[in-house]
Design a protein around this motif. Sequence first.
Motif, PDB file in Angstrom:
ATOM      1  N   LYS A 257       0.816  -1.217   0.000  1.00 16.00           N
ATOM      2  CA  LYS A 257       0.000   0.000   0.000  1.00 16.00           C
ATOM      3  C   LYS A 257       0.850   1.267   0.000  1.00 16.00           C
ATOM      4  O   LYS A 257       0.534   2.246  -0.687  1.00 16.00           O
ATOM      5  CB  LYS A 257      -0.916  -0.023   1.226  1.00 16.00           C
ATOM      6  CG  LYS A 257      -1.813   1.176   1.364  1.00 16.00           C
ATOM      7  CD  LYS A 257      -2.648   1.062   2.624  1.00 16.00           C
ATOM      8  CE  LYS A 257      -3.512   2.292   2.819  1.00 16.00           C
ATOM      9  NZ  LYS A 257      -4.299   2.219   4.053  1.00 16.00           N
ATOM     10  N   LYS A 258       1.945   1.276   0.738  1.00 15.42           N
ATOM     11  CA  LYS A 258       2.773   2.472   0.855  1.00 15.42           C
ATOM     12  C   LYS A 258       3.359   2.883  -0.498  1.00 15.42           C
ATOM     13  O   LYS A 258       3.606   4.073  -0.732  1.00 15.42           O
ATOM     14  CB  LYS A 258       3.897   2.245   1.862  1.00 15.42           C
ATOM     15  CG  LYS A 258       3.414   2.194   3.314  1.00 15.42           C
ATOM     16  CD  LYS A 258       4.583   2.079   4.269  1.00 15.42           C
ATOM     17  CE  LYS A 258       4.093   2.075   5.722  1.00 15.42           C
ATOM     18  NZ  LYS A 258       5.216   1.935   6.673  1.00 15.42           N
ATOM     19  N   GLN A 259       3.577   1.907  -1.379  1.00 15.21           N
ATOM     20  CA  GLN A 259       4.145   2.237  -2.687  1.00 15.21           C
ATOM     21  C   GLN A 259       3.192   3.126  -3.485  1.00 15.21           C
ATOM     22  O   GLN A 259       3.615   4.075  -4.149  1.00 15.21           O
ATOM     23  CB  GLN A 259       4.441   0.957  -3.469  1.00 15.21           C
ATOM     24  CG  GLN A 259       5.496   0.071  -2.814  1.00 15.21           C
ATOM     25  CD  GLN A 259       5.699  -1.225  -3.565  1.00 15.21           C
ATOM     26  OE1 GLN A 259       5.239  -1.381  -4.692  1.00 15.21           O
ATOM     27  NE2 GLN A 259       6.385  -2.170  -2.944  1.00 15.21           N
ATOM     28  N   PHE A 260       1.880   2.812  -3.415  1.00 15.57           N
ATOM     29  CA  PHE A 260       0.904   3.641  -4.126  1.00 15.57           C
ATOM     30  C   PHE A 260       0.802   5.034  -3.495  1.00 15.57           C
ATOM     31  O   PHE A 260       0.705   6.039  -4.211  1.00 15.57           O
ATOM     32  CB  PHE A 260      -0.466   2.956  -4.113  1.00 15.57           C
ATOM     33  CG  PHE A 260      -0.481   1.622  -4.809  1.00 15.57           C
ATOM     34  CD1 PHE A 260      -0.458   1.550  -6.192  1.00 15.57           C
ATOM     35  CD2 PHE A 260      -0.498   0.441  -4.080  1.00 15.57           C
ATOM     36  CE1 PHE A 260      -0.471   0.320  -6.839  1.00 15.57           C
ATOM     37  CE2 PHE A 260      -0.514  -0.789  -4.715  1.00 15.57           C
ATOM     38  CZ  PHE A 260      -0.499  -0.842  -6.102  1.00 15.57           C
ATOM     39  N   ASP A 261       0.839   5.088  -2.162  1.00 12.58           N
ATOM     40  CA  ASP A 261       0.790   6.382  -1.482  1.00 12.58           C
ATOM     41  C   ASP A 261       2.012   7.233  -1.821  1.00 12.58           C
ATOM     42  O   ASP A 261       1.913   8.450  -2.007  1.00 12.58           O
ATOM     43  CB  ASP A 261       0.704   6.192   0.034  1.00 12.58           C
ATOM     44  CG  ASP A 261      -0.633   5.602   0.462  1.00 12.58           C
ATOM     45  OD1 ASP A 261      -1.544   5.535  -0.381  1.00 12.58           O
ATOM     46  OD2 ASP A 261      -0.757   5.202   1.632  1.00 12.58           O
ATOM     47  N   GLN A 262       3.171   6.579  -1.922  1.00  8.40           N
ATOM     48  CA  GLN A 262       4.394   7.314  -2.244  1.00  8.40           C
ATOM     49  C   GLN A 262       4.327   7.893  -3.654  1.00  8.40           C
ATOM     50  O   GLN A 262       4.830   8.992  -3.912  1.00  8.40           O
ATOM     51  CB  GLN A 262       5.610   6.401  -2.088  1.00  8.40           C
ATOM     52  CG  GLN A 262       5.943   6.101  -0.631  1.00  8.40           C
ATOM     53  CD  GLN A 262       6.941   4.970  -0.478  1.00  8.40           C
ATOM     54  OE1 GLN A 262       7.361   4.350  -1.469  1.00  8.40           O
ATOM     55  NE2 GLN A 262       7.333   4.677   0.754  1.00  8.40           N
ATOM     56  N   GLY A 263       3.682   7.153  -4.568  1.00  6.36           N
ATOM     57  CA  GLY A 263       3.510   7.673  -5.922  1.00  6.36           C
ATOM     58  C   GLY A 263       2.664   8.935  -5.921  1.00  6.36           C
ATOM     59  O   GLY A 263       2.975   9.914  -6.618  1.00  6.36           O
ATOM     60  N   LYS A 264       1.582   8.930  -5.144  1.00 12.55           N
ATOM     61  CA  LYS A 264       0.738  10.129  -5.042  1.00 12.55           C
ATOM     62  C   LYS A 264       1.517  11.284  -4.418  1.00 12.55           C
ATOM     63  O   LYS A 264       1.438  12.430  -4.888  1.00 12.55           O
ATOM     64  CB  LYS A 264      -0.511   9.825  -4.210  1.00 12.55           C
ATOM     65  CG  LYS A 264      -1.407  11.043  -3.986  1.00 12.55           C
ATOM     66  CD  LYS A 264      -2.679  10.693  -3.275  1.00 12.55           C
ATOM     67  CE  LYS A 264      -3.710  10.152  -4.217  1.00 12.55           C
ATOM     68  NZ  LYS A 264      -4.261  11.173  -5.146  1.00 12.55           N
ATOM     69  N   LEU A 265       2.269  10.999  -3.365  1.00 20.97           N
ATOM     70  CA  LEU A 265       3.036  12.052  -2.698  1.00 20.97           C
ATOM     71  C   LEU A 265       4.101  12.647  -3.626  1.00 20.97           C
ATOM     72  O   LEU A 265       4.392  13.844  -3.543  1.00 20.97           O
ATOM     73  CB  LEU A 265       3.689  11.500  -1.425  1.00 20.97           C
ATOM     74  CG  LEU A 265       2.707  11.157  -0.299  1.00 20.97           C
ATOM     75  CD1 LEU A 265       3.418  10.425   0.826  1.00 20.97           C
ATOM     76  CD2 LEU A 265       2.025  12.404   0.233  1.00 20.97           C
ATOM     77  N   ARG A 266       4.658  11.813  -4.508  1.00 22.18           N
ATOM     78  CA  ARG A 266       5.626  12.344  -5.473  1.00 22.18           C
ATOM     79  C   ARG A 266       4.952  13.317  -6.449  1.00 22.18           C
ATOM     80  O   ARG A 266       5.513  14.364  -6.796  1.00 22.18           O
ATOM     81  CB  ARG A 266       6.302  11.203  -6.232  1.00 22.18           C
ATOM     82  CG  ARG A 266       7.384  10.479  -5.435  1.00 22.18           C
ATOM     83  CD  ARG A 266       8.241   9.601  -6.323  1.00 22.18           C
ATOM     84  NE  ARG A 266       7.480   8.497  -6.885  1.00 22.18           N
ATOM     85  CZ  ARG A 266       7.333   7.313  -6.300  1.00 22.18           C
ATOM     86  NH1 ARG A 266       7.897   7.075  -5.122  1.00 22.18           N
ATOM     87  NH2 ARG A 266       6.648   6.350  -6.880  1.00 22.18           N
ATOM     88  N   ARG A 267       3.725  12.968  -6.882  1.00 19.56           N
ATOM     89  CA  ARG A 267       2.993  13.877  -7.774  1.00 19.56           C
ATOM     90  C   ARG A 267       2.684  15.202  -7.058  1.00 19.56           C
ATOM     91  O   ARG A 267       2.800  16.284  -7.645  1.00 19.56           O
ATOM     92  CB  ARG A 267       1.695  13.223  -8.248  1.00 19.56           C
ATOM     93  CG  ARG A 267       1.905  12.018  -9.143  1.00 19.56           C
ATOM     94  CD  ARG A 267       0.619  11.616  -9.846  1.00 19.56           C
ATOM     95  NE  ARG A 267      -0.458  11.267  -8.928  1.00 19.56           N
ATOM     96  CZ  ARG A 267      -0.643  10.060  -8.426  1.00 19.56           C
ATOM     97  NH1 ARG A 267       0.214   9.078  -8.722  1.00 19.56           N
ATOM     98  NH2 ARG A 267      -1.668   9.805  -7.634  1.00 19.56           N
ATOM     99  N   ILE A 268       2.286  15.087  -5.797  1.00 16.11           N
ATOM    100  CA  ILE A 268       1.992  16.286  -5.013  1.00 16.11           C
ATOM    101  C   ILE A 268       3.240  17.159  -4.849  1.00 16.11           C
ATOM    102  O   ILE A 268       3.192  18.386  -5.015  1.00 16.11           O
ATOM    103  CB  ILE A 268       1.410  15.888  -3.638  1.00 16.11           C
ATOM    104  CG1 ILE A 268       0.002  15.303  -3.814  1.00 16.11           C
ATOM    105  CG2 ILE A 268       1.404  17.065  -2.679  1.00 16.11           C
ATOM    106  CD1 ILE A 268      -0.561  14.673  -2.563  1.00 16.11           C
ATOM    107  N   ASP A 269       4.369  16.523  -4.530  1.00 21.70           N
ATOM    108  CA  ASP A 269       5.616  17.279  -4.332  1.00 21.70           C
ATOM    109  C   ASP A 269       6.031  17.995  -5.610  1.00 21.70           C
ATOM    110  O   ASP A 269       6.542  19.134  -5.558  1.00 21.70           O
ATOM    111  CB  ASP A 269       6.734  16.337  -3.871  1.00 21.70           C
ATOM    112  CG  ASP A 269       6.541  15.876  -2.437  1.00 21.70           C
ATOM    113  OD1 ASP A 269       5.776  16.535  -1.711  1.00 21.70           O
ATOM    114  OD2 ASP A 269       7.137  14.847  -2.058  1.00 21.70           O
ATOM    115  N   SER A 270       5.837  17.342  -6.755  1.00 25.06           N
ATOM    116  CA  SER A 270       6.234  17.985  -8.019  1.00 25.06           C
ATOM    117  C   SER A 270       5.364  19.217  -8.295  1.00 25.06           C
ATOM    118  O   SER A 270       5.861  20.233  -8.803  1.00 25.06           O
ATOM    119  CB  SER A 270       6.123  16.981  -9.174  1.00 25.06           C
ATOM    120  OG  SER A 270       4.779  16.595  -9.405  1.00 25.06           O
ATOM    121  N   LEU A 271       4.069  19.150  -7.954  1.00 26.10           N
ATOM    122  CA  LEU A 271       3.195  20.317  -8.142  1.00 26.10           C
ATOM    123  C   LEU A 271       3.567  21.441  -7.183  1.00 26.10           C
ATOM    124  O   LEU A 271       3.599  22.626  -7.569  1.00 26.10           O
ATOM    125  CB  LEU A 271       1.733  19.906  -7.925  1.00 26.10           C
ATOM    126  CG  LEU A 271       1.120  18.997  -9.001  1.00 26.10           C
ATOM    127  CD1 LEU A 271      -0.233  18.458  -8.549  1.00 26.10           C
ATOM    128  CD2 LEU A 271       0.977  19.746 -10.316  1.00 26.10           C
TER     129      LEU A 271
END
Length: 534
Positions: A37-51
């Motif tokens: 599960k954490k892998q999917f959350d980390q992907g979302k957090l990476r998108r958020i950080d880039s924005l």
Amino acid sequence: MKRFLVLVPFLFLFNAAFSAQGNDSLLNKLNNLLDTKKQFDQGKLRRIDSLKKILNENDNLDLNARYTIYLKLYNEYKSFNYNEAFNYTQKLQQAGRLLKDPAKIAYGKIKLGFILLSSGMFKETFDSLRTVNVKLLADSEKREYYFLTARTYYDLSDFDKDNYYTPIYNNRASKYIDSGTTLCKTNSFEYIYYNGLKYLKNGNMDKAVSDLKSLINQYHLTDHQFAVTASTLSDIYIRAYKPDSAISLLALAAMADIRSSTKEAAAMLNLAQLLHANGDAKNAYIFIRQSMEDAIYYGARQRKLQVSAILPVIASERINSVEGQRRVLFLYASSLTVLAIIVVVFAVIIYKQLRKLRIADKIILEANHNLQESLDKLNEADKIKEEYIGYYFNLISEYINKLEKFKRSVDNKLTTKRFEDIRIIVNNINLTKEREELFINFDKAFLKIFPNFVGDFNHFFDEEHQVKLLPNQLMNTDLRIFALIRLGIHDTEKIANILEYSVNTIYNYKARIKSKSKISNDDFEHAIMAIKAF
């Protein structure tokens, strides 16, 4: 294409009901997906950080560009984290006011209404939506407004469950859906889904099932769209007393929620409740705990209340289930002891008969040697049973005392109507600490019987591969896996259940450890079993 492949197994559901074995397979897949599960959350957090990086590193961005990025950040957060999503609804409205754009301000209020509803704040949702000037909105934004308002009335109807107000709210919601669908293409997801939802709320189950099935069977849905559709369809199967079909749908919906990092979702909660009703205390406890973690992470007040209402019940049944297993193990150990006594009696009789036969002296000596080894093993087994039976009686007694204190405390709070205190009591239950204490007690009991286990275990490895424990650490996961094997538990699934890992994780642990040993893989567990007690 990836999402389509995920749905392929599900299509069979509508040709024939999944068997219990099929549901077990889905639940195992869901448990395995929880491990990643954490892998999917980390992907979302990476998108958020880039924005956020774009905002922070470009001070010269104009207000329209900032508004667009605020909207993207809101969409990332809206089902992921309430506080952050709320923050960006304020930024959207602020940017709209600075731009003097009433349409952007109105759209920001719709976005605010969505997260307020997700958090169970009905009054605040209506307050936000009532101030929206619909005439200023584009067609796509009007659809969003109408469907959100309909959802609010439906959710309020489900919350109240009142014979007078529920039909009123459902009727209002249907009218808003009609307004929204007039702005949709007839083959779009929104048109078909919201018509299906309207049919469901109005009691037209056949049409509701037809619409929702068509979405799943014929459309390439996003993970979020699939989760919403499957969850809605599962409600129909629950009402139709088809729990196997509902469980399958909810398991698939929960997996879709994990892949989309959706924290504000009901699939996991509903699945836990359904499994609890079906007697699957183990999975019900895993999923209700996960649902609580998601509700806390998102900040969903309503969802936390829903989970808090059922979590103590499921946790209590889980404890009762474990206690029942302990009793079965005790009876099994007692039966083995009686059997061992019978074996010893027969062995003595045979020994006395063989002693009379002088010509069989050599056979008698060999039998005596084998008998002595058997007696040593039986003595060791008796000592292990004696220690562990006492250990588990003490452990069960402690858990019963804790449960009794918990029950008394909740009863007192209910009597005095201090409901907020009940939530505090439930939230103070530290399951991680309880599990750690369970493992520490296991380590102490095991090392009391096998005091040289760690040293003997390390002899099987070169120095660089030996287990190095932290200060005050009795054993780690590597040692516990093979400690359970030394106690006679060779079933990988049982070991996984005891240590609360997946079966694949236990296989990987064992393979990694054996590969570093000086002993061959085939002989490694035999060497473990040869480690002496006391």
